[in-house]
Design an enzyme around this catalytic site. Structure first.
Site, PDB file in Angstrom:
ATOM      1  CE  LYS A 221      -0.064  63.113 -30.175  1.00 35.80           C
ATOM      2  NZ  LYS A 221       1.104  63.982 -29.979  1.00 35.80           N
ATOM      3  NE  ARG A 255       2.524  64.948 -37.101  1.00 37.12           N
ATOM      4  CZ  ARG A 255       2.292  63.705 -36.679  1.00 37.12           C
ATOM      5  NH1 ARG A 255       1.510  63.500 -35.619  1.00 37.12           N
ATOM      6  NH2 ARG A 255       2.824  62.670 -37.294  1.00 37.12           N
TER       7      ARG A 255
END
Length: 276
Positions: A221, A255
């Site tokens: 991210k 995840r």
């Protein structure tokens, strides 16, 4: 709660597990377009399961900031063939990543057995009733607004207090609809600045007050690649570093795009725990 009931089988979360991401979108921030075909999604799923993934998460709506809003029918056309194919070939926790109840309803009928909702039921008022009726695990994430508006909604009175209040309300709403197995996702990158993401990670252990498993979605991210001045494709090392922090702060599910590396991180974390 340290397990999830998936089709009558318990997935033990006392040792953290990995959820592998299958993006059926052409515009995801990291691997958009890579798994748009069913055959490629099956190959990727097989690889992830071989590397140790316990859950496969299939999504067809890009929830990155400023992501394109697509129709329900387009989303269904992306995810349903993939979910059906995976369900027929593999016995695995199979999650559909969608905030739209009609997509989830069909995903469940095509073989999905977990619901992953970035809006915690706030973007579709029928979602909680559907999940409760299906009696499947429900992953609810913290987010403000929509993927199209969330970048402008980062003002918090107190970040952790506000997030905990949000989850208290959404968990209560889910319980009122008969949802038993709930996982909370802190929502890294959703309506949060880079600085707020790091504050959230540092204090993520405070989310354990809800007594439900915590999912950490940190993989590649912007909080990683913007801090390091690199691109998402080069952010695996940074991801691994923050995964260890997330495990230390109480994450039960990681995840990820890169399953092998995340599984190894959990193995090292478990070795470390022996000497705690």
């Amino acid at each position: 709660m340290s397990s999830l009931n998936i089709n009558g089988k318990l997935l033990d979360l006392q040792i953290p597990v990995v959820m592998g991401i299958i993006n059926c979108t052409p515009d995801s921030f990291y691997d958009g377009g890579a798994t748009l075909t069913v055959d490629h999604a099956l190959r990727q799923t097989e690889k992830m399961i071989h590397e140790g993934a316990k859950i496969i998460d299939v999504g067809g709506y890009s929830s990155r900031p400023d992501g394109q809003d697509i129709s329900v029918e387009e989303e269904k056309s992306r995810v349903l063939p993939v979910i059906e194919a995976i369900a027929k070939r593999f016995e695995v926790g199979l999650s559909c990543d969608s905030f739209r109840e009609s997509v989830i309803t069909q995903a469940l009928s095509h073989g999905a057995n977990i619901v992953n909702d970035i809006s915690a039921g706030k973007l579709d008022e029928e979602m909680l009733e559907t999940v409760g009726s299906a009696q499947v695990p429900y992953i609810m994430m913290h987010m403000r607004g929509t993927p199209q508006t969330m970048k402008s909604l980062t003002n918090y009175e107190n970040l952790i207090t506000d997030i905990n209040l949000y989850f208290s309300k959404r968990i209560a709403a889910a319980r009122s609809h008969g949802i038993n197995d709930i996982v909370i996702d802190a929502g890294f990158g959703f309506a949060k600045t880079v600085e707020q993401n790091y504050e959230l990670l540092k204090k993520m252990n405070l989310l354990k007050a809800h007594d439900v498993p915590i999912l950490a979605g940190l993989s590649r991210k912007s909080m990683i690649y913007k801090t390091l001045g690199i691109e998402a494709k080069d952010a695996l090392n940074g991801t691994t570093a923050l995964h260890m922090v997330a495990l230390q702060k109480g994450a039960s599910i990681l995840r990820v795009h890169d399953v092998k590396e995340a599984v190894e991180t959990i193995q090292l974390f478990q070795a470390l725990q022996k000497y705690a």
